[in-house]
Design a protein around this motif. Structure first.
Motif: not given
Length: 638
Positions: A216-221
């Motif tokens: 759900d938070h791929t952009s953070q990684f």
């Protein structure tokens, strides 16, 4: 193929002529000059500010900062915030200039003359005879005197635009009291803190939770794009190494500048002054001169009495009591008529009457220290260093042309340019589009790094254009390896996600517990547990978070004691017990006056800012580039 061009060069030239001329007609000469493609970054009163203008102004400002603070962090100078602040100042200056032009504001010649007379910086450019050294001024400031005068006129006029607002700001006592009290109001409080750490053991995070959060938070990684590069830097030091030095040049330089390498001649003199300024009536000046001639006759008759005569008669308060002694001086220390007479005398000789702007002098030379010039061999190393530094600027200009041409004409390698100019090819890994913290030199230049990630430099790994990365510093580089941005594998961030989920969920438990306690203690105060009382204000937070201070000061002072809850997010939850208002110690008259002045300055700045915003609307000022997140505040009035 080249044989074809050599054989049919006239036909080719005609073909190119027929091809190019119509395109000039159809699209305009400016397309070939590049001016039509200049990016517009701002607009004021219908006139554009282009990116080259912005870049040039920012370069001027950063060069000035580098000169004033050589140790400044180069990364900061190329930050988006500082660049945007430069653009805001350019817009501000143009808005105020437009307002001044519309109201026909001018600066009188008398006022301009007074400003120049009071400018101590300009005094340093005057020669001993009072003339203005135009060449030195242009070399040091990079501007002509006419350009400087125009900038001063513009500054004065734009200041007048805001003076009508800032010069009439009012700060009534009620406004001062309300503003000051917002800072000095104090409350006694007690705090019950519900920290997430206390609830962390109660939190369970599964592998499935971690995987879901990761998806759900791929952009953070995301691992950022990076490049390995090689690059060249041409600066004055590099140019200095290419200066060819021979003994004849060094000896000629020594002969032309030998006074710089030794000590100047010094003379010790005494004088008798009879004051007679040029503003004195002619009759009085004649009397002063007659008095000086009388004293001259005395000391000529008895030279050993010079000191006694000076003590009794000299009207120079600084030297009379010392028998007229002026101690040792070099050329340039005295006004010219006095200096010329003093350096024309031999030791022990007494001058005739010497007239200056101060009056009439009698001078006796009491001692002479001859100039000392060291031999050439003793100062050869210093001369060579000075000579190289002097020639480096010219050598840099020639080397810069070679540098630009070579990196452009042989775009697949930096080695030809390095070989021609004896430069070192530097390498760097993990280079991003923006400067890394602590970066220096070319790697601290945002323009240089941007060039590496553009067009052929990135796609075909060719040399960048030549980029100015500092004062008399050029750089060119090429990408040797490029790694695009890509997701970081879950395994590498699994522990980080787990810790983050534990913190977030523990904070939720802390908030739930805190809200429950707040409701219970509000209904029944018995059993409430708080820390020791502390007195807080906006200027003395006593280590309490700002939301706690704000909540305490907003509590109704007429209904104390009272309880308020404060959600601190991932830092937990706090229940604050506001017990009483603590009166402020009355300020001293001096402190009260200072506070009133500070509030007045704030009101003046606010009114000036509001008027400037009105002017921006009137002259349709707009910045056309995105505002960076870390923008620095720019005041409307300097």
């Amino acid at each position: 193929m080249f044989d074809f061009f050599r054989k049919y060069n006239k036909i080719v030239m005609i073909f190119l002529f027929l091809l190019i001329i119509p395109s000039f007609v159809l699209f305009g000469v400016e397309r070939y000059q590049g001016s039509g493609n200049e990016e517009k970054v701002a607009r004021v009163d219908g006139l554009d500010i282009t990116k080259p203008e912005w870049d040039a102004q920012h370069r001027i400002e950063t060069d000035r900062i580098r000169q004033q603070s050589p140790n400044v962090d180069a990364t900061m100078l190329e930050s988006d915030a500082l660049r945007y602040a430069t653009l805001e100042r350019m817009v501000r200056d143009r808005v105020l200039a437009a307002a001044a032009a519309k109201t026909n504001m001018t600066v009188s010649e008398d006022r301009l003359a007074r400003l120049f007379a009071q400018d101590q910086g300009l005094a340093t450019f005057r020669t001993p005879d009072g003339k203005f050294d135009r060449e030195t001024f242009m070399r040091v400031t990079g501007r002509t005197p006419e350009q400087y005068e125009a900038s001063v006129r513009a500054d004065v006029v734009t200041q007048q635009v805001l003076l009508g607002i800032s010069g009439t700001a009012l700060t009534p006592p009620a406004l001062v009291a309300a503003t000051v009290n917002a800072f000095y109001d104090r409350r006694e409080i007690q705090v019950a803190r519900f920290a997430p750490e206390s609830f962390a053991p109660k939190v369970t995070v599964s592998d499935a939770d971690i995987e879901t959060y990761y998806k759900d938070h791929t952009s953070q990684f995301q691992a950022p794009e990076q490049a390995s590069i090689e690059y060249l830097v041409l600066d004055l030091d590099a140019a200095k190494k290419n200066v060819v030095v021979n003994e004849a040049d060094l000896k000629a330089y020594y002969e032309a500048n030998h006074a710089r390498f030794g000590t100047k001649e010094e003379r010790r003199a005494s004088h008798i002054l009879i004051t007679a300024p040029t503003s004195m009536p002619a009759a009085d000046r004649e009397k002063a001169k007659a008095k000086a001639e009388q004293l001259l006759a005395e000391v000529k008759k008895a030279p050993g009495s010079f000191a006694d005569v000076a003590r009794k008669n000299s009207q120079d308060p600084g030297s009379a009591e010392k028998g007229g002694d002026l101690d040792f001086v070099t050329r340039g220390a005295m006004v010219k008529p006095f200096e010329d007479a003093m350096f024309a005398l031999k030791k022990g000789e007494i001058s005739g009457i010497v007239e200056t702007e101060f009056g009439y002098h009698i001078i006796e030379v009491t001692d002479i220290k001859p100039a000392v010039v060291p031999p050439f061999e003793q100062v050869r190393a210093t001369i060579e260093s000075d000579f190289r530094a002097q020639q480096a600027t010219q050598e840099f200009a020639k080397a810069a042309e070679i540098f630009k041409d070579t990196v452009y004409q042989q775009p697949d390698s930096l080695k030809p340019a390095a070989d021609k100019l004896k430069l070192t090819i530097h390498t760097a890994n993990n280079v991003a589009r923006t400067p890394a913290p602590g970066a220096t030199g070319a790697l601290a230049s945002r323009n240089f790094l941007s060039a590496l990630y553009e067009g052929d430099a990135l796609e075909r790994k060719q040399n960048t254009d030549t980029i100015e990365v500092g004062s008399s510093q050029l750089a060119a580089g090429r990408v040797t390896q490029y790694t695009p941005a890509h997701p970081v594998p879950l395994a590498e961030v699994k522990d980080k996600i787990r810790a983050q989920l534990v913190t977030e969920r523990a904070a939720v438990l802390a908030k739930t517990e805190g809200e429950a306690k707040l409701a219970a203690w509000t209904a029944k105060a018995d059993g409430a547990t708080f820390g020791a009382p502390v007195t807080v204000s906006r200027i003395d937070a006593q280590s309490q978070p700002l939301p706690v201070i704000d909540a305490a000061l907003r509590a109704d002072a007429a209904k104390l004691p009272s309880l308020v809850g404060v959600d601190l997010g991932t830092q937990g939850y706090v229940v604050v017990r506001v017990t009483k208002v603590v009166p402020r110690t009355p300020p001293t008259p001096e402190q009260a006056q200072q506070e009133s002045a500070q509030v007045g300055q704030s009101v003046t700045a606010a009114e000036a800012a509001a008027y400037y915003n009105l002017l921006k609307e009137r002259f349709k000022a707009e910045i056309l580039v995105p505002k960076p997140a870390d923008t620095l505040p720019v005041a409307a009035a300097r």
